[in-house]
Scaffold this motif. Sequence first.
Motif, PDB file in Angstrom:
ATOM      1  N   LYS A   1       0.834  -1.204   0.000  1.00  0.00           N
ATOM      2  CA  LYS A   1       0.000   0.000   0.000  1.00  0.00           C
ATOM      3  C   LYS A   1       0.865   1.248   0.000  1.00  0.00           C
ATOM      4  O   LYS A   1       0.577   2.234  -0.702  1.00  0.00           O
ATOM      5  CB  LYS A   1      -0.917   0.001   1.223  1.00  0.00           C
ATOM      6  CG  LYS A   1      -1.948   1.123   1.244  1.00  0.00           C
ATOM      7  CD  LYS A   1      -2.873   1.013   2.434  1.00  0.00           C
ATOM      8  CE  LYS A   1      -3.957   2.088   2.384  1.00  0.00           C
ATOM      9  NZ  LYS A   1      -3.417   3.452   2.288  1.00  0.00           N
ATOM     10  N   ARG A   2       1.945   1.202   0.770  1.00  0.00           N
ATOM     11  CA  ARG A   2       2.854   2.347   0.812  1.00  0.00           C
ATOM     12  C   ARG A   2       3.473   2.582  -0.559  1.00  0.00           C
ATOM     13  O   ARG A   2       3.644   3.728  -1.012  1.00  0.00           O
ATOM     14  CB  ARG A   2       3.926   2.110   1.858  1.00  0.00           C
ATOM     15  CG  ARG A   2       4.791   3.330   2.141  1.00  0.00           C
ATOM     16  CD  ARG A   2       5.818   3.050   3.237  1.00  0.00           C
ATOM     17  NE  ARG A   2       5.150   2.722   4.489  1.00  0.00           N
ATOM     18  CZ  ARG A   2       5.187   1.530   5.074  1.00  0.00           C
ATOM     19  NH1 ARG A   2       5.849   0.538   4.480  1.00  0.00           N
ATOM     20  NH2 ARG A   2       4.562   1.318   6.203  1.00  0.00           N
ATOM     21  N   LEU A   3       3.806   1.513  -1.262  1.00  0.00           N
ATOM     22  CA  LEU A   3       4.377   1.645  -2.603  1.00  0.00           C
ATOM     23  C   LEU A   3       3.354   2.251  -3.564  1.00  0.00           C
ATOM     24  O   LEU A   3       3.688   3.170  -4.339  1.00  0.00           O
ATOM     25  CB  LEU A   3       4.828   0.272  -3.098  1.00  0.00           C
ATOM     26  CG  LEU A   3       5.325   0.197  -4.539  1.00  0.00           C
ATOM     27  CD1 LEU A   3       6.551   1.064  -4.737  1.00  0.00           C
ATOM     28  CD2 LEU A   3       5.621  -1.245  -4.940  1.00  0.00           C
ATOM     29  N   ASP A   4       2.109   1.757  -3.527  1.00  0.00           N
ATOM     30  CA  ASP A   4       1.082   2.293  -4.428  1.00  0.00           C
ATOM     31  C   ASP A   4       0.794   3.763  -4.130  1.00  0.00           C
ATOM     32  O   ASP A   4       0.602   4.573  -5.060  1.00  0.00           O
ATOM     33  CB  ASP A   4      -0.202   1.479  -4.293  1.00  0.00           C
ATOM     34  CG  ASP A   4      -0.068   0.076  -4.870  1.00  0.00           C
ATOM     35  OD1 ASP A   4       0.813  -0.103  -5.749  1.00  0.00           O
ATOM     36  OD2 ASP A   4      -0.806  -0.829  -4.451  1.00  0.00           O
ATOM     37  N   ASP A   5       0.770   4.134  -2.843  1.00  0.00           N
ATOM     38  CA  ASP A   5       0.527   5.542  -2.488  1.00  0.00           C
ATOM     39  C   ASP A   5       1.636   6.431  -3.020  1.00  0.00           C
ATOM     40  O   ASP A   5       1.388   7.531  -3.544  1.00  0.00           O
ATOM     41  CB  ASP A   5       0.410   5.694  -0.970  1.00  0.00           C
ATOM     42  CG  ASP A   5      -0.847   5.027  -0.420  1.00  0.00           C
ATOM     43  OD1 ASP A   5      -1.766   4.772  -1.235  1.00  0.00           O
ATOM     44  OD2 ASP A   5      -0.905   4.769   0.797  1.00  0.00           O
ATOM     45  N   THR A   6       2.863   5.965  -2.905  1.00  0.00           N
ATOM     46  CA  THR A   6       3.991   6.764  -3.399  1.00  0.00           C
ATOM     47  C   THR A   6       3.912   6.949  -4.913  1.00  0.00           C
ATOM     48  O   THR A   6       4.124   8.054  -5.432  1.00  0.00           O
ATOM     49  CB  THR A   6       5.311   6.079  -3.019  1.00  0.00           C
ATOM     50  OG1 THR A   6       5.364   5.923  -1.599  1.00  0.00           O
ATOM     51  CG2 THR A   6       6.499   6.903  -3.480  1.00  0.00           C
ATOM     52  N   ILE A   7       3.590   5.877  -5.630  1.00  0.00           N
ATOM     53  CA  ILE A   7       3.485   5.956  -7.090  1.00  0.00           C
ATOM     54  C   ILE A   7       2.347   6.893  -7.493  1.00  0.00           C
ATOM     55  O   ILE A   7       2.468   7.711  -8.419  1.00  0.00           O
ATOM     56  CB  ILE A   7       3.296   4.551  -7.688  1.00  0.00           C
ATOM     57  CG1 ILE A   7       4.549   3.695  -7.451  1.00  0.00           C
ATOM     58  CG2 ILE A   7       2.989   4.638  -9.170  1.00  0.00           C
ATOM     59  CD1 ILE A   7       5.778   4.188  -8.153  1.00  0.00           C
ATOM     60  N   ASN A   8       1.218   6.807  -6.805  1.00  0.00           N
ATOM     61  CA  ASN A   8       0.069   7.663  -7.138  1.00  0.00           C
ATOM     62  C   ASN A   8       0.397   9.140  -6.921  1.00  0.00           C
ATOM     63  O   ASN A   8       0.004  10.002  -7.721  1.00  0.00           O
ATOM     64  CB  ASN A   8      -1.141   7.268  -6.311  1.00  0.00           C
ATOM     65  CG  ASN A   8      -1.711   5.919  -6.728  1.00  0.00           C
ATOM     66  OD1 ASN A   8      -1.557   5.513  -7.891  1.00  0.00           O
ATOM     67  ND2 ASN A   8      -2.352   5.223  -5.805  1.00  0.00           N
ATOM     68  N   LEU A   9       1.100   9.453  -5.837  1.00  0.00           N
ATOM     69  CA  LEU A   9       1.500  10.843  -5.587  1.00  0.00           C
ATOM     70  C   LEU A   9       2.408  11.353  -6.696  1.00  0.00           C
ATOM     71  O   LEU A   9       2.258  12.483  -7.176  1.00  0.00           O
ATOM     72  CB  LEU A   9       2.180  10.954  -4.228  1.00  0.00           C
ATOM     73  CG  LEU A   9       1.275  10.813  -2.995  1.00  0.00           C
ATOM     74  CD1 LEU A   9       2.118  10.837  -1.715  1.00  0.00           C
ATOM     75  CD2 LEU A   9       0.237  11.934  -2.961  1.00  0.00           C
TER      76      LEU A   9
ATOM     77  N   HIS B   1       5.519   4.969 -18.200  1.00  0.00           N
ATOM     78  CA  HIS B   1       6.687   5.282 -17.383  1.00  0.00           C
ATOM     79  C   HIS B   1       6.488   4.844 -15.934  1.00  0.00           C
ATOM     80  O   HIS B   1       7.357   4.185 -15.341  1.00  0.00           O
ATOM     81  CB  HIS B   1       6.986   6.788 -17.454  1.00  0.00           C
ATOM     82  CG  HIS B   1       8.006   7.241 -16.433  1.00  0.00           C
ATOM     83  ND1 HIS B   1       9.349   6.935 -16.545  1.00  0.00           N
ATOM     84  CD2 HIS B   1       7.868   7.949 -15.274  1.00  0.00           C
ATOM     85  CE1 HIS B   1      10.009   7.441 -15.516  1.00  0.00           C
ATOM     86  NE2 HIS B   1       9.132   8.073 -14.732  1.00  0.00           N
ATOM     87  N   PHE B   2       5.359   5.184 -15.353  1.00  0.00           N
ATOM     88  CA  PHE B   2       5.138   4.863 -13.946  1.00  0.00           C
ATOM     89  C   PHE B   2       4.849   3.380 -13.740  1.00  0.00           C
ATOM     90  O   PHE B   2       5.091   2.851 -12.652  1.00  0.00           O
ATOM     91  CB  PHE B   2       3.999   5.715 -13.382  1.00  0.00           C
ATOM     92  CG  PHE B   2       4.448   7.107 -13.021  1.00  0.00           C
ATOM     93  CD1 PHE B   2       5.155   7.332 -11.846  1.00  0.00           C
ATOM     94  CD2 PHE B   2       4.206   8.179 -13.868  1.00  0.00           C
ATOM     95  CE1 PHE B   2       5.580   8.606 -11.516  1.00  0.00           C
ATOM     96  CE2 PHE B   2       4.633   9.448 -13.548  1.00  0.00           C
ATOM     97  CZ  PHE B   2       5.325   9.680 -12.370  1.00  0.00           C
ATOM     98  N   GLN B   3       4.346   2.725 -14.759  1.00  0.00           N
ATOM     99  CA  GLN B   3       4.186   1.277 -14.641  1.00  0.00           C
ATOM    100  C   GLN B   3       5.557   0.599 -14.573  1.00  0.00           C
ATOM    101  O   GLN B   3       5.768  -0.331 -13.779  1.00  0.00           O
ATOM    102  CB  GLN B   3       3.395   0.731 -15.838  1.00  0.00           C
ATOM    103  CG  GLN B   3       3.125  -0.776 -15.772  1.00  0.00           C
ATOM    104  CD  GLN B   3       2.281  -1.152 -14.582  1.00  0.00           C
ATOM    105  OE1 GLN B   3       1.346  -0.451 -14.235  1.00  0.00           O
ATOM    106  NE2 GLN B   3       2.626  -2.266 -13.946  1.00  0.00           N
ATOM    107  N   HIS B   4       6.483   1.100 -15.369  1.00  0.00           N
ATOM    108  CA  HIS B   4       7.851   0.576 -15.323  1.00  0.00           C
ATOM    109  C   HIS B   4       8.495   0.873 -13.976  1.00  0.00           C
ATOM    110  O   HIS B   4       9.173   0.015 -13.383  1.00  0.00           O
ATOM    111  CB  HIS B   4       8.671   1.182 -16.464  1.00  0.00           C
ATOM    112  CG  HIS B   4      10.114   0.776 -16.437  1.00  0.00           C
ATOM    113  ND1 HIS B   4      10.525  -0.484 -16.811  1.00  0.00           N
ATOM    114  CD2 HIS B   4      11.238   1.467 -16.072  1.00  0.00           C
ATOM    115  CE1 HIS B   4      11.839  -0.557 -16.669  1.00  0.00           C
ATOM    116  NE2 HIS B   4      12.293   0.606 -16.231  1.00  0.00           N
ATOM    117  N   VAL B   5       8.282   2.082 -13.480  1.00  0.00           N
ATOM    118  CA  VAL B   5       8.851   2.447 -12.180  1.00  0.00           C
ATOM    119  C   VAL B   5       8.269   1.565 -11.081  1.00  0.00           C
ATOM    120  O   VAL B   5       8.981   1.087 -10.188  1.00  0.00           O
ATOM    121  CB  VAL B   5       8.589   3.935 -11.884  1.00  0.00           C
ATOM    122  CG1 VAL B   5       8.974   4.283 -10.449  1.00  0.00           C
ATOM    123  CG2 VAL B   5       9.351   4.809 -12.867  1.00  0.00           C
TER     124      VAL B   5
END
Length: 937
Positions: free
Chosen positions: A278-286, A322-326
């Motif tokens: 969840k922390r990873l998804d929140d960071t990516i969304n921000l 790009h963000f999917q790759h990240v």
Amino acid sequence: MASTLPVPQRYERPRSTEPPPDSPKCHIVEALGEDKTYKYSFTYEKATLYEFKFTRAPTPDPIDPCFRCNRRVLPKDQLKVDTFLYHKQCFRCRICGLPLTQKTYHRNNNNNKDDYEVYCRTHIGKNIAQIQRGEVPPMGIEGHTMPDGQGKKYIVQITGTTAKNALPPPGSSISPVPRPSPANSMTNVTSRSMNDTSQWTHASPNASYDMMPQSSALAASYAHSMRNFSHPKPVLKSFEDFDTTGVFEVQPLLEQRHKEEQERLLRFLAEEREKEMKRLDDTINLEKEKAAEELLNSFDQMSLQNSVPRSLVEERERIEDHFQHVRDERLRLVTDKISAEEKGRNGKMVDRHCQEMLMLIGEKDREADRSSLYDHSMKPPVETPDCKKSALYKSPAVFEHIDLRAIELAGRDFDNHTDLAKELTRDCHTELEKLRTIFRWVIAMDLSKNQVSGITRPQQLNPLMRGVKTGKETYHQLFKKLCSYAGLHCEIILGYSKGAGYKPGMRMEGNAFRNAWTAVFVEGSWRLVNCTWAARHVSGHRDNLPLLFYKYDEFYFLTDPDDYVYQHYPDDPAWQLLDIPLPFSEFLNLPVVKSPFFNYGLRFYSNYGATLTTDTGMVEIRLVTPKILGFGTLLEPVNKTASDPRQYDGRVLLRYVRNEAIFSVALPGTGMFYFTVYVGDYWHSECLESATCFLINCPRMSGSPSPPYPPVPFFGPTPVMETLGITADSNVDPLIVCNSDYLEINFKLLKDLKITHTFQYFEVEDGSISDIDRYVFLRSRNDKGANYLVRCPKEGFYIFSLYAADPTAGSDANNLDCAVRYLVICQEPSPNVAQFPKTCSRWQRCTLHEPLAGDLLTDKRYVFKMDIPQAVEVFVVIGDIYHHLKRKIGAAWESQVMTGPVSGTARVIARFQAGKDMSTFANMLEYKLVDDVETEI
């Protein structure tokens, strides 16, 4: 309510009291945490049979607290001393942690009335600093006899790491006698010091020996008994021992507590994993929102400047990609981190559970025999095994019934480890048998993981395998857990391994080639065991195609340390279990050796390094073999290019000389090459297993490369030669250099055999092989031997092969098998090399003395001299003229013959006494009549 123990502060050793390097080393830590939790632990360097740790709760439990750990003591586990309660496992010496009983504990009330602690006899009134300085034995052991007559007890013990700490004082009749040192390892190690204290054995304080040397005879008798003293033996070994003492009855209670703790840990780890995701998804969304905001701002600016922006949809897709790759990259890193943390936590939990199970069995040890020196809760010292693996068992056949039962149980489901361990060890009477059945069960489960038919069915729903299937538990941890239930000490060893993908000369650093294996204490010694490698695949080559199959590998069960170090290097050098540990640099310089090398009984003739350097392009490697085996080789460049072949054929010459297999490698040029040897059980096996590999480095080469060898698997004897009783009377080495007119090859025969031969020439230029039978001649043959003459008409390689069969073998009498093969190298052929005469089928058991040349000149007189047994008449026929040979002594025939002026053929014929038609003449030899002696192949 029990009194509480005053909490001491952390002990720090004063610098001024630093013990000398040769003193007993004991590391004791007392620590008080911020939450008032008190932790105490100690370890002894190399010399201890025991290691102890406990944690004291900050406040006592309101109901029946333990004096040692402050936790509640249940009625079934209570031990009441005076007004204090203890857990049975907590009733230990305050200084050394030695388990005590109500008969062996001591108080220090005489010196300190406020001291309510319990001590062993040795440590009454002592403190930790005295142990650190070596003034007091580190365990609860009495010292040697003192001059004032006090302490007239002597306990065999481990007291330090040097010899002088273990020696009795002057005047004592007791002297330590070392146990036999195991055979030297491949590192040419020396035997241990005669007085090394690691050879001594620890005893508990309630078992002692009176030291009263009344006479020299008594002293000698006592010394003899001490010489045979070995490590203490466990009280509980067999299934009956565990069953009658109630071990199986109490194990389920402890296992249930372990299972609940494991489930709590799994739930906690699952929650932690979910939080990280969840922390990873929140960071990516921000980050995506921020990127989208920047994109809109850029569009606004472009609209103000009347620029033509790119499609908003295209920009959105680009950002999403790009963000999917990240996210994928970060997810991989986070997953690896979480998995490592989960494995680490689970591993620590497994270690603690195993120790608690052994402590439980240790309680049963003391209940069964309080005078025993052995306690399952005590970890044995890490020492070199007393004997080789072969001394424990000669063949896996001795475990046949155990192996079959273990494989059968691998097809059944068990709900808990107690039931599984009970079923596995039901027919076991020794520690070795218990270890074997656990090992084979884990191997069968490991093979089922690889979906091998015929071994066991897949155990997808087996609850005991859930941790392994999910990756949170390894086979080594499962193996260790089962060993603890069976009362066996097992340690998981971490280090580097020369496993799949490793080639000689590669570097080992970081996580590359990291691996794990186990060591088990069985039959008085630590032994190396590798469950996963024992069930690994075996690769070979057939028709230049790789083969892959699975089979059980006996090598990885109780492997000898001097063999195991070729493949595995532990982080802790002590776990090499060698007298002298091998440095990491020397481990890297060892050849890459696989288990088939040892399974087939191979040994290196001398100490070879992993990298062999040559400036001639020639390398020779010798292997000592127990019998004639099947070998294959592969020579390939390290850095392959598109123009390089997959392998270089004809660059390796293999020959058998007595009990050695000698590989001669002729490199095609300069560079670096991998040279791999494959081995099989039979001399013409088609499926071979990788045995050893070297790196050959040829930075420069003096002269041109050597020509390739003939495409022959090997030169030398085959098993047929020994079976039929044929021995080489000369030329033991199948490599023969011929620089004369002819050479002789002699064989001894133990019985009448059918023999024949072939003689071939290898053309280096085009790789062809041609028959040149006229240049080899069976000069004589009888019941005791055969004599061959060989001539080499020109420079090059020649192949001489002898075939034989037993005429009494029935239908196989007509199938002649290769008995031996020679490689003849001619460097300087004679200027005039003539062919031999052609022999016919009846020439067997005859001998030719002269003429040996197969081409005879016309108009020249020759002496024909030969032995033809049972012949009535012998003639030399030239054209239509019969020249009669005169009978001499025995079977000898001799006469002078004039060849005449016409070229053609001269035949030797004979008539015999026996046969269907006595008047029929049989052809024996055939010569050519020529005008000159120039001949070609």
